[in-house]
Design a protein around this motif. Structure first.
Motif, PDB file in Angstrom:
ATOM      1  N   PHE A 119       0.870  -1.526  -0.115  1.00  0.00           N
ATOM      2  CA  PHE A 119      -0.136   0.375   0.172  1.00  0.00           C
ATOM      3  C   PHE A 119       0.731   1.602  -0.183  1.00  0.00           C
ATOM      4  CE2 PHE A 119      -2.331  -3.799   1.337  1.00  0.00           C
ATOM      5  CZ  PHE A 119      -3.724  -3.357   1.258  1.00  0.00           C
ATOM      6  N   LYS A 120      -0.187   2.231  -0.416  1.00  0.00           N
ATOM      7  CA  LYS A 120       0.812   3.503  -0.742  1.00  0.00           C
ATOM      8  C   LYS A 120       1.604   4.062   0.879  1.00  0.00           C
ATOM      9  CE  LYS A 120      -0.271   4.754  -5.206  1.00  0.00           C
ATOM     10  NZ  LYS A 120      -1.407   5.146  -6.159  1.00  0.00           N
ATOM     11  N   ASN A 121       2.882   5.021   1.165  1.00  0.00           N
ATOM     12  CA  ASN A 121       2.757   5.004   2.189  1.00  0.00           C
ATOM     13  C   ASN A 121       3.642   4.334   3.248  1.00  0.00           C
ATOM     14  OD1 ASN A 121       2.987   7.853   1.166  1.00  0.00           O
ATOM     15  ND2 ASN A 121       0.495   7.736   1.660  1.00  0.00           N
ATOM     16  N   SER A 122       3.777   3.044   2.781  1.00  0.00           N
ATOM     17  CA  SER A 122       4.129   1.769   3.364  1.00  0.00           C
ATOM     18  C   SER A 122       5.491   2.120   3.989  1.00  0.00           C
ATOM     19  CB  SER A 122       3.993   0.136   3.068  1.00  0.00           C
ATOM     20  OG  SER A 122       4.122   0.644   1.557  1.00  0.00           O
ATOM     21  N   PHE A 123       5.755   1.184   4.921  1.00  0.00           N
ATOM     22  CA  PHE A 123       7.096   1.084   5.276  1.00  0.00           C
ATOM     23  C   PHE A 123       7.209  -0.626   5.379  1.00  0.00           C
ATOM     24  CE2 PHE A 123      10.749   0.592   8.010  1.00  0.00           C
ATOM     25  CZ  PHE A 123      12.176   1.650   7.032  1.00  0.00           C
ATOM     26  N   HIS A 124       8.354  -1.285   5.382  1.00  0.00           N
ATOM     27  CA  HIS A 124       8.245  -2.679   5.256  1.00  0.00           C
ATOM     28  C   HIS A 124       9.645  -3.327   6.282  1.00  0.00           C
ATOM     29  CE1 HIS A 124       4.122  -3.327   5.292  1.00  0.00           C
ATOM     30  NE2 HIS A 124       4.319  -2.493   3.751  1.00  0.00           N
ATOM     31  N   GLY A 125      10.603  -2.121   6.016  1.00  0.00           N
ATOM     32  CA  GLY A 125      11.934  -2.933   6.165  1.00  0.00           C
ATOM     33  C   GLY A 125      13.055  -1.835   5.353  1.00  0.00           C
TER      34      GLY A 125
END
Length: 219
Positions: A119-125
């Motif tokens: 998803f937009k604006n995501s951060f997962h690492g």
């Protein structure tokens, strides 16, 4: 040897901490609402925490997963009770990026698909597939960009279904409360609908709660 320049550094040098406060080398007290990337949300220097770690290191500091470790089993049992996730298995690792990386890999093994939906604006690492699923081109190297990732607006179930019906997405990865992206969240109906779509199209749903989990946002 110099330190690798990862982040712009604040001119603060913490030297000690207690409870919710951090103290720097000039004696300035800070109310810690940050928790060091949200990894020390239990607070600092709690006597039980200090005692438990000291006691364990005095006996055995580290060994590999190739041997029996009753402490891991004890932790799994406690997490099962606290979370209510009785039919799950616990995989212990060192970081949020590592957790997401392995979750994505397991998803691809499971359904033999290769794309990711995020998803937009995501951060997962900041590692391989995890950073590819992070919506920030500044931290995605050409090597990472080889991963096939679709980004859609948080809350848009129609966009999700249009991608999942192509039948090549191994996993949908989502922060139910986005951290780095700005604490955005969607509705209960969206998350329930997302779960339904993932089951319908044989796609793993990965809830990345590295920053929002473990009681940080309440029950």
């Amino acid at each position: 040897m110099s330190l690798f320049n990862v982040y712009p550094l604040f001119d603060i040098t913490p030297v000690s901490a207690k409870d919710v406060y951090v103290y720097d080398d000039k004696g300035v007290e800070y109310l810690d609402l940050y928790g060091g990337h949200a990894v020390i949300s239990i607070g600092h220097s709690h006597p039980k925490y200090v005692s438990a770690i000291t006691h364990q290191v005095e006996k055995l500091g580290f060994y590999s997963n190739a041997i029996q470790n009753p402490l891991q089993t004890e932790l799994a049992d406690k997490l099962e009770v606290l979370s209510g996730c009785k039919d799950y298995q616990l995989f212990l690792c060192n970081s949020g990026a590592e957790a997401n990386e392995n979750a994505l890999k397991l998803a691809s093994f499971h359904n033999e698909k290769h794309k990711i939906l995020a998803f937009k604006n995501s951060f997962h690492g900041r590692t391989s597939a995890a950073v590819a699923a992070t919506d920030n081109p500044k931290v995605v190297a050409p090597l990472n960009a080889q991963q096939e990732v679709d980004f859609v607006e948080l809350g848009n179930l129609d966009a999700v279904e249009n991608i999942l019906k192509e039948n090549n997405t191994c996993a949908v990865i989502i922060e139910c409360i986005q951290g780095v992206g700005g604490l955005d969240q969607s509705t209960t109906e969206f998350y329930q609908g997302l779960d339904k779509l993932c089951k319908q199209y044989n796609t793993a749903l990965i809830a990345d709660e590295v920053q929002s989990g473990f009681g940080r946002t309440g029950d």
